[in-house]
Scaffold this motif. Sequence first.
Motif, PDB file in Angstrom:
ATOM      1  N   ARG A 170      -8.614  14.073   0.763  1.00 37.73           N
ATOM      2  CA  ARG A 170      -8.276  14.812  -0.454  1.00 37.73           C
ATOM      3  C   ARG A 170      -7.321  14.028  -1.331  1.00 37.73           C
ATOM      4  O   ARG A 170      -7.535  13.883  -2.519  1.00 37.73           O
ATOM      5  N   ASP A 171      -6.217  13.542  -0.745  1.00 43.18           N
ATOM      6  CA  ASP A 171      -5.295  12.706  -1.514  1.00 43.18           C
ATOM      7  C   ASP A 171      -5.841  11.288  -1.586  1.00 43.18           C
ATOM      8  O   ASP A 171      -6.680  10.879  -0.775  1.00 43.18           O
ATOM      9  N   SER A 172      -5.335  10.513  -2.556  1.00 40.49           N
ATOM     10  CA  SER A 172      -5.620   9.079  -2.594  1.00 40.49           C
ATOM     11  C   SER A 172      -4.524   8.381  -1.787  1.00 40.49           C
ATOM     12  O   SER A 172      -3.355   8.435  -2.153  1.00 40.49           O
ATOM     13  N   ILE A 173      -4.908   7.760  -0.671  1.00 42.81           N
ATOM     14  CA  ILE A 173      -3.946   7.258   0.300  1.00 42.81           C
ATOM     15  C   ILE A 173      -3.852   5.733   0.209  1.00 42.81           C
ATOM     16  O   ILE A 173      -4.859   5.034   0.282  1.00 42.81           O
ATOM     17  N   GLY A 174      -2.633   5.220   0.059  1.00 41.89           N
ATOM     18  CA  GLY A 174      -2.415   3.779  -0.039  1.00 41.89           C
ATOM     19  C   GLY A 174      -2.117   3.162   1.321  1.00 41.89           C
ATOM     20  O   GLY A 174      -1.412   3.747   2.140  1.00 41.89           O
ATOM     21  N   THR A 175      -2.659   1.971   1.566  1.00 45.70           N
ATOM     22  CA  THR A 175      -2.457   1.259   2.821  1.00 45.70           C
ATOM     23  C   THR A 175      -2.260  -0.223   2.544  1.00 45.70           C
ATOM     24  O   THR A 175      -3.117  -0.851   1.910  1.00 45.70           O
ATOM     25  N   ARG A 176      -1.166  -0.789   3.016  1.00 48.99           N
ATOM     26  CA  ARG A 176      -0.932  -2.230   2.877  1.00 48.99           C
ATOM     27  C   ARG A 176      -1.703  -2.960   3.973  1.00 48.99           C
ATOM     28  O   ARG A 176      -1.620  -2.621   5.145  1.00 48.99           O
ATOM     29  N   PHE A 177      -2.463  -3.978   3.592  1.00 48.72           N
ATOM     30  CA  PHE A 177      -3.239  -4.782   4.533  1.00 48.72           C
ATOM     31  C   PHE A 177      -2.812  -6.236   4.389  1.00 48.72           C
ATOM     32  O   PHE A 177      -2.942  -6.824   3.311  1.00 48.72           O
ATOM     33  N   ASN A 178      -2.277  -6.806   5.456  1.00 50.26           N
ATOM     34  CA  ASN A 178      -1.814  -8.197   5.434  1.00 50.26           C
ATOM     35  C   ASN A 178      -2.204  -8.876   6.739  1.00 50.26           C
ATOM     36  O   ASN A 178      -1.393  -9.018   7.659  1.00 50.26           O
ATOM     37  N   LYS A 179      -3.462  -9.270   6.839  1.00 50.40           N
ATOM     38  CA  LYS A 179      -3.991  -9.905   8.046  1.00 50.40           C
ATOM     39  C   LYS A 179      -4.994 -10.986   7.656  1.00 50.40           C
ATOM     40  O   LYS A 179      -5.598 -10.933   6.582  1.00 50.40           O
ATOM     41  N   PHE A 180      -5.161 -11.942   8.554  1.00 44.62           N
ATOM     42  CA  PHE A 180      -6.205 -12.963   8.425  1.00 44.62           C
ATOM     43  C   PHE A 180      -6.117 -13.733   7.106  1.00 44.62           C
ATOM     44  O   PHE A 180      -7.129 -14.206   6.570  1.00 44.62           O
ATOM     45  N   GLY A 181      -4.914 -13.849   6.568  1.00 49.09           N
ATOM     46  CA  GLY A 181      -4.741 -14.579   5.318  1.00 49.09           C
ATOM     47  C   GLY A 181      -5.025 -13.767   4.074  1.00 49.09           C
ATOM     48  O   GLY A 181      -5.002 -14.294   2.956  1.00 49.09           O
ATOM     49  N   TYR A 182      -5.277 -12.459   4.221  1.00 44.10           N
ATOM     50  CA  TYR A 182      -5.526 -11.584   3.080  1.00 44.10           C
ATOM     51  C   TYR A 182      -4.354 -10.610   2.920  1.00 44.10           C
ATOM     52  O   TYR A 182      -3.857 -10.066   3.917  1.00 44.10           O
ATOM     53  N   ASN A 183      -3.938 -10.397   1.689  1.00 42.76           N
ATOM     54  CA  ASN A 183      -2.814  -9.517   1.411  1.00 42.76           C
ATOM     55  C   ASN A 183      -3.226  -8.560   0.288  1.00 42.76           C
ATOM     56  O   ASN A 183      -3.220  -8.924  -0.885  1.00 42.76           O
ATOM     57  N   TYR A 184      -3.622  -7.341   0.667  1.00 36.71           N
ATOM     58  CA  TYR A 184      -4.118  -6.369  -0.298  1.00 36.71           C
ATOM     59  C   TYR A 184      -3.385  -5.041  -0.127  1.00 36.71           C
ATOM     60  O   TYR A 184      -2.810  -4.758   0.918  1.00 36.71           O
ATOM     61  N   TYR A 185      -3.459  -4.223  -1.183  1.00 39.63           N
ATOM     62  CA  TYR A 185      -3.009  -2.835  -1.104  1.00 39.63           C
ATOM     63  C   TYR A 185      -4.240  -1.962  -1.332  1.00 39.63           C
ATOM     64  O   TYR A 185      -4.742  -1.859  -2.456  1.00 39.63           O
TER      65      TYR A 185
ATOM     66  N   ASN B  98       0.413  10.596   4.036  1.00 40.80           N
ATOM     67  CA  ASN B  98       0.539  10.164   2.647  1.00 40.80           C
ATOM     68  C   ASN B  98       1.900   9.498   2.488  1.00 40.80           C
ATOM     69  O   ASN B  98       2.913  10.054   2.909  1.00 40.80           O
ATOM     70  N   TYR B  99       1.930   8.309   1.889  1.00 41.26           N
ATOM     71  CA  TYR B  99       3.159   7.528   1.792  1.00 41.26           C
ATOM     72  C   TYR B  99       3.652   7.471   0.348  1.00 41.26           C
ATOM     73  O   TYR B  99       2.864   7.402  -0.593  1.00 41.26           O
ATOM     74  N   GLY B 100       4.968   7.465   0.196  1.00 40.17           N
ATOM     75  CA  GLY B 100       5.581   7.288  -1.118  1.00 40.17           C
ATOM     76  C   GLY B 100       6.969   6.704  -0.971  1.00 40.17           C
ATOM     77  O   GLY B 100       7.566   6.745   0.122  1.00 40.17           O
ATOM     78  N   ASP B 101       7.494   6.137  -2.040  1.00 38.29           N
ATOM     79  CA  ASP B 101       8.814   5.494  -2.014  1.00 38.29           C
ATOM     80  C   ASP B 101       9.800   6.290  -2.848  1.00 38.29           C
ATOM     81  O   ASP B 101       9.469   6.797  -3.930  1.00 38.29           O
ATOM     82  N   GLY B 102      11.037   6.388  -2.351  1.00 39.09           N
ATOM     83  CA  GLY B 102      12.092   7.078  -3.072  1.00 39.09           C
ATOM     84  C   GLY B 102      13.388   6.296  -3.015  1.00 39.09           C
ATOM     85  O   GLY B 102      13.496   5.292  -2.303  1.00 39.09           O
ATOM     86  N   VAL B 103      14.382   6.760  -3.759  1.00 39.35           N
ATOM     87  CA  VAL B 103      15.705   6.126  -3.755  1.00 39.35           C
ATOM     88  C   VAL B 103      16.753   7.212  -3.952  1.00 39.35           C
ATOM     89  O   VAL B 103      16.556   8.169  -4.719  1.00 39.35           O
ATOM     90  N   TRP B 104      17.881   7.082  -3.219  1.00 45.91           N
ATOM     91  CA  TRP B 104      18.979   8.043  -3.335  1.00 45.91           C
ATOM     92  C   TRP B 104      20.302   7.298  -3.188  1.00 45.91           C
ATOM     93  O   TRP B 104      20.522   6.608  -2.199  1.00 45.91           O
ATOM     94  N   ASN B 105      21.137   7.411  -4.204  1.00 44.35           N
ATOM     95  CA  ASN B 105      22.433   6.727  -4.214  1.00 44.35           C
ATOM     96  C   ASN B 105      22.298   5.231  -3.912  1.00 44.35           C
ATOM     97  O   ASN B 105      23.077   4.653  -3.142  1.00 44.35           O
ATOM     98  N   GLY B 106      21.261   4.622  -4.490  1.00 43.38           N
ATOM     99  CA  GLY B 106      21.053   3.188  -4.325  1.00 43.38           C
ATOM    100  C   GLY B 106      20.339   2.791  -3.055  1.00 43.38           C
ATOM    101  O   GLY B 106      20.035   1.611  -2.857  1.00 43.38           O
ATOM    102  N   ARG B 107      20.037   3.745  -2.176  1.00 40.76           N
ATOM    103  CA  ARG B 107      19.352   3.439  -0.918  1.00 40.76           C
ATOM    104  C   ARG B 107      17.873   3.762  -1.052  1.00 40.76           C
ATOM    105  O   ARG B 107      17.492   4.902  -1.356  1.00 40.76           O
TER     106      ARG B 107
END
Length: 436
Positions: A212-227, A41-50
């Motif tokens: 169980r979780d809803s899992i996000g996946t970036r797909f960028n191939k063959f001219g298609y760019n989807y999440y 499962n992927y998620g984004d965070g930030v700490w002290n500007g990083r």
Amino acid sequence: MSGIIAIVGRPNVGKSTLFNRLIEEKQAIIDSKSGVTRDRNYGDGVWNGREFTVIDTGGVTIKSEDAFEGEIRKQVVMAMEEADVIIFMVDVKTGITDLDSNVANMLRKTNKPYVLVVNKVDDGKYLYDATEFYSLGLGEYFTISSANGSGTGDLLDAVIAKLPPDKPKQEETEEIPHVAVVGRPNVGKSSFINALIGEDQHIVTPVAGTTRDSIGTRFNKFGYNYYFIDTAGLRKKEKVNEDLEFYSVLRSIRSLESADVCVLMIDATDGIESQDMNILHLIIKNNKGVVICVNKWDLIDKTTNTARDFEENLRKKIAPFTDVPIIFTSVLEKQRIQKILEKIREVYENRKRRIQTARLNEIMLEAIDRFSPPAVKGKNIKIKYVTQLPTPYPAFVFFGSNSKYVKDPYKRYLENQLRKNFNFCGSTVRIYVRDK
């Protein structure tokens, strides 16, 4: 480009709780029952500007009764390989177990920077107990309580220091369509995404309810760019008898609500069932684009007109919303996967389509002249002007007189005329009539 942090450990040590705290939202499902998390499962965070990306993983087990043990272990190994820094989490209240030692051995083989974290130290009396974990041979450790957040600031300082320098960000010049893959359990949703990305990112088993979780996946191939968002299977309410499944269903519905386009997967061997119809109505209610994917088509005995007859029957059942792409696929055989990608793009563009007001009035006023709204209670209805509303989906307001007498059948006529003259395939079209 942000660094990647993977959280690993045996089951029920608090990995998902820490994951949610680091990304500052309740994305991962948490339960006292062990083995809740299965996929990465992927998620984004930030700490002290990083900025950074966090990967939550399933608990590593050995010779357990969990049918998903091997698949979960494979997911953990892939997360470790992908990460720049690994957080190895243990539980102070349980102490060192054989599973902890096993994960420590896995960690040594990666040659990746790591941080040992002793969790559930929510009382000073546990600080002394934490010294036991020196015997793992992994050096210094951090004591935290992922439940209340104590110690996580020092932990993040240490983790950020081990991340490689940020790579320059590339400016995003286009919006990325969010695509939710939805359907009943075990129709092939996770297999579909795995087939697209060419790796087993999502665990696939014959057991219904694996995801169980809803899992996000970036797909960028063959001219298609989807999440892509893989979701848990949606069952009827009376069949949802576990807390875990209840929250999984909530996550799936939330993912559907935040998507631009939904791929509704149907099992060809079952045909369209009442729960498939419920999911479709949920998509329509939320004004999302939709592509219907009839999966497992390779299991159907076919004659010349099998596909045509199946599609004809399917469109009858989903009426009146029949202007939708229907693709027959076999995810297992990777048949017509590319076609789904094409239709997603088409539906996404149709959903965003804007019609010039002059052109809209030219077409629609002529259609209204050909078939005027019938009078009701002696009241004549006149429609004189139409414009498109600035909504994320196609919505049109018709202005005239006695608008309250315009009934649904005539609104469907207006919608059909719009669909006939402008391509809104796969998208809902909303019609409003107002007095001028």
